[in-house]
Design a protein around this motif. Structure first.
Motif, mmCIF file in Angstrom:
data_model
loop_
_atom_site.group_PDB
_atom_site.id
_atom_site.type_symbol
_atom_site.label_atom_id
_atom_site.label_comp_id
_atom_site.label_asym_id
_atom_site.label_seq_id
_atom_site.Cartn_x
_atom_site.Cartn_y
_atom_site.Cartn_z
ATOM 1 N N ILE A 173 3.676 20.200 -1.797
ATOM 2 C CA ILE A 173 2.917 19.500 -0.753
ATOM 3 C C ILE A 173 2.858 18.015 -1.065
ATOM 4 C CG2 ILE A 173 0.605 19.223 0.247
ATOM 5 C CD1 ILE A 173 0.354 22.346 -0.163
ATOM 6 N N MET A 174 2.620 17.680 -2.313
ATOM 7 C CA MET A 174 2.573 16.276 -2.714
ATOM 8 C C MET A 174 3.934 15.606 -2.536
ATOM 9 S SD MET A 174 0.236 16.303 -6.118
ATOM 10 C CE MET A 174 -0.857 17.684 -6.316
ATOM 11 N N GLN A 175 5.008 16.321 -2.841
ATOM 12 C CA GLN A 175 6.341 15.759 -2.652
ATOM 13 C C GLN A 175 6.593 15.471 -1.175
ATOM 14 O OE1 GLN A 175 8.566 18.821 -4.667
ATOM 15 N NE2 GLN A 175 8.821 17.545 -6.495
ATOM 16 N N ASN A 176 6.146 16.382 -0.327
ATOM 17 C CA ASN A 176 6.293 16.173 1.112
ATOM 18 C C ASN A 176 5.507 14.941 1.551
ATOM 19 O OD1 ASN A 176 5.102 16.764 4.022
ATOM 20 N ND2 ASN A 176 7.113 17.726 3.858
ATOM 21 N N ALA A 177 4.287 14.817 1.060
ATOM 22 C CA ALA A 177 3.454 13.664 1.398
ATOM 23 C C ALA A 177 4.085 12.378 0.881
ATOM 24 C CB ALA A 177 2.053 13.847 0.833
ATOM 25 N N GLN A 178 4.659 12.431 -0.321
ATOM 26 C CA GLN A 178 5.300 11.254 -0.887
ATOM 27 C C GLN A 178 6.475 10.806 -0.014
ATOM 28 O OE1 GLN A 178 7.700 11.589 -4.464
ATOM 29 N NE2 GLN A 178 6.679 9.782 -5.330
ATOM 30 N N LEU A 179 7.241 11.757 0.488
ATOM 31 C CA LEU A 179 8.365 11.407 1.371
ATOM 32 C C LEU A 179 7.873 10.714 2.635
ATOM 33 C CD1 LEU A 179 10.665 14.534 0.995
ATOM 34 C CD2 LEU A 179 11.117 12.205 0.180
ATOM 35 N N GLU A 180 6.733 11.154 3.130
ATOM 36 C CA GLU A 180 6.139 10.509 4.309
ATOM 37 C C GLU A 180 5.781 9.052 3.991
ATOM 38 O OE1 GLU A 180 4.907 10.769 8.335
ATOM 39 O OE2 GLU A 180 6.027 12.199 7.126
ATOM 40 N N GLU A 181 5.214 8.833 2.815
ATOM 41 C CA GLU A 181 4.882 7.465 2.407
ATOM 42 C C GLU A 181 6.151 6.626 2.244
ATOM 43 O OE1 GLU A 181 1.910 6.654 2.679
ATOM 44 O OE2 GLU A 181 0.787 8.489 2.348
ATOM 45 N N PHE A 182 7.209 7.244 1.735
ATOM 46 C CA PHE A 182 8.471 6.531 1.556
ATOM 47 C C PHE A 182 9.044 6.130 2.912
ATOM 48 C CE2 PHE A 182 13.042 6.235 0.470
ATOM 49 C CZ PHE A 182 12.944 5.246 -0.493
ATOM 50 N N LYS A 183 8.911 7.021 3.912
ATOM 51 C CA LYS A 183 9.363 6.697 5.263
ATOM 52 C C LYS A 183 8.589 5.488 5.787
ATOM 53 C CE LYS A 183 7.750 8.785 8.816
ATOM 54 N NZ LYS A 183 7.336 9.787 9.805
ATOM 55 N N HIS A 184 7.281 5.489 5.588
ATOM 56 C CA HIS A 184 6.468 4.358 6.034
ATOM 57 C C HIS A 184 6.883 3.068 5.318
ATOM 58 C CE1 HIS A 184 3.083 7.450 6.934
ATOM 59 N NE2 HIS A 184 4.023 7.461 7.862
ATOM 60 N N GLU A 191 0.821 -1.211 0.000
ATOM 61 C CA GLU A 191 0.000 0.000 0.000
ATOM 62 C C GLU A 191 0.857 1.263 0.000
ATOM 63 O OE1 GLU A 191 -3.596 -2.251 2.385
ATOM 64 O OE2 GLU A 191 -2.345 -0.812 3.459
ATOM 65 N N GLU A 192 1.948 1.232 0.752
ATOM 66 C CA GLU A 192 2.857 2.384 0.765
ATOM 67 C C GLU A 192 3.501 2.564 -0.609
ATOM 68 O OE1 GLU A 192 2.684 4.453 3.085
ATOM 69 O OE2 GLU A 192 1.935 3.248 4.749
ATOM 70 N N ALA A 193 3.902 1.463 -1.233
ATOM 71 C CA ALA A 193 4.482 1.548 -2.582
ATOM 72 C C ALA A 193 3.474 2.115 -3.568
ATOM 73 C CB ALA A 193 4.961 0.165 -3.041
ATOM 74 N N GLU A 194 2.234 1.688 -3.439
ATOM 75 C CA GLU A 194 1.184 2.197 -4.317
ATOM 76 C C GLU A 194 0.978 3.697 -4.104
ATOM 77 O OE1 GLU A 194 -2.904 0.339 -5.826
ATOM 78 O OE2 GLU A 194 -2.886 0.729 -3.666
ATOM 79 N N ALA A 195 0.974 4.134 -2.850
ATOM 80 C CA ALA A 195 0.804 5.564 -2.557
ATOM 81 C C ALA A 195 1.981 6.375 -3.113
ATOM 82 C CB ALA A 195 0.670 5.785 -1.054
ATOM 83 N N ILE A 196 3.188 5.850 -2.995
ATOM 84 C CA ILE A 196 4.363 6.527 -3.556
ATOM 85 C C ILE A 196 4.186 6.696 -5.064
ATOM 86 C CG2 ILE A 196 6.836 6.259 -4.044
ATOM 87 C CD1 ILE A 196 6.950 4.779 -1.245
ATOM 88 N N ASN A 197 3.715 5.662 -5.715
ATOM 89 C CA ASN A 197 3.483 5.701 -7.155
ATOM 90 C C ASN A 197 2.416 6.734 -7.510
ATOM 91 O OD1 ASN A 197 3.428 4.935 -9.944
ATOM 92 N ND2 ASN A 197 1.765 3.527 -9.499
ATOM 93 N N TRP A 198 1.327 6.750 -6.771
ATOM 94 C CA TRP A 198 0.259 7.720 -7.055
ATOM 95 C C TRP A 198 0.778 9.145 -6.938
ATOM 96 C CZ3 TRP A 198 -4.102 5.231 -3.620
ATOM 97 C CH2 TRP A 198 -4.568 4.084 -4.252
ATOM 98 N N TYR A 199 1.543 9.404 -5.882
ATOM 99 C CA TYR A 199 2.111 10.749 -5.731
ATOM 100 C C TYR A 199 3.073 11.079 -6.866
ATOM 101 C CZ TYR A 199 0.050 11.771 -1.194
ATOM 102 O OH TYR A 199 -0.830 12.044 -0.179
ATOM 103 N N ARG A 216 0.974 12.111 -9.761
ATOM 104 C CA ARG A 216 0.340 13.418 -9.519
ATOM 105 C C ARG A 216 1.348 14.552 -9.619
ATOM 106 N NH1 ARG A 216 -2.831 11.156 -4.279
ATOM 107 N NH2 ARG A 216 -4.415 9.996 -5.433
ATOM 108 N N ILE A 217 2.504 14.345 -9.027
ATOM 109 C CA ILE A 217 3.553 15.369 -9.052
ATOM 110 C C ILE A 217 3.980 15.642 -10.493
ATOM 111 C CG2 ILE A 217 5.956 15.831 -8.421
ATOM 112 C CD1 ILE A 217 5.300 14.124 -5.813
ATOM 113 N N SER A 218 4.058 14.598 -11.304
ATOM 114 C CA SER A 218 4.546 14.758 -12.680
ATOM 115 C C SER A 218 3.621 15.607 -13.540
ATOM 116 C CB SER A 218 4.766 13.395 -13.334
ATOM 117 O OG SER A 218 3.543 12.806 -13.714
ATOM 118 N N VAL A 219 2.346 15.679 -13.186
ATOM 119 C CA VAL A 219 1.403 16.453 -14.003
ATOM 120 C C VAL A 219 0.932 17.742 -13.322
ATOM 121 C CG1 VAL A 219 0.601 14.447 -15.293
ATOM 122 C CG2 VAL A 219 -0.629 15.147 -13.215
ATOM 123 N N GLU A 220 1.290 17.929 -12.051
ATOM 124 C CA GLU A 220 0.820 19.113 -11.322
ATOM 125 C C GLU A 220 1.562 20.357 -11.791
ATOM 126 O OE1 GLU A 220 -1.197 21.597 -9.683
ATOM 127 O OE2 GLU A 220 -1.825 19.548 -9.178
#
Length: 105
Positions: free
Chosen positions: A52-63, A29-37, A40-44
């Motif tokens: 903000i998305m990059q920050n959230a992605q780093l949190e998912e990577f930590k998890h 699930e964490e890998a999937e969330a990293i992928n989703w971010y 999203r980041i690539s098209v934002e």
């Protein structure tokens, strides 16, 4: 609600195996969330939103890293194998093959 992380009857699995299955599911699930971010980041186009998305992605990577460490502490052979692959220079496939050969000995 069913839980698809079990391939055997859950009531027949030990608590340890059930926890292991939960952590494997969490890792995915964490890998999937990293992928989703990443997508999203690539098209934002709004740089603040992307930050903000990059920050959230780093949190998912930590998890992801914490989940992986939990699993590696319970599977020393996995840790040993990954030590032959991760953070190594050279060909990734060759490193993987060498790590596998060293484990099988």
């Amino acid at each position: 609600m069913g839980f698809d992380q079990y391939h055997e009857p859950a009531n027949e699995l030990s608590d340890e195996v059930r926890t292991f299955a939960r952590m494997i599911a969490s890792l995915g699930e964490e890998a999937e969330a990293i992928n989703w971010y990443e997508q999203r980041i690539s098209v934002e186009k709004d740089k603040d939103a992307a930050a903000i998305m990059q920050n959230a992605q780093l949190e998912e990577f930590k998890h992801f890293g914490m989940d992986l460490e939990f699993l590696l502490r319970r599977k020393p052979q996995w840790r040993e194998t990954l030590q032959g692959i991760l953070f190594k220079d050279g060909d990734i496939v060759d490193n993987g093959e060498n790590a596998e050969e060293n484990i099988d000995k």
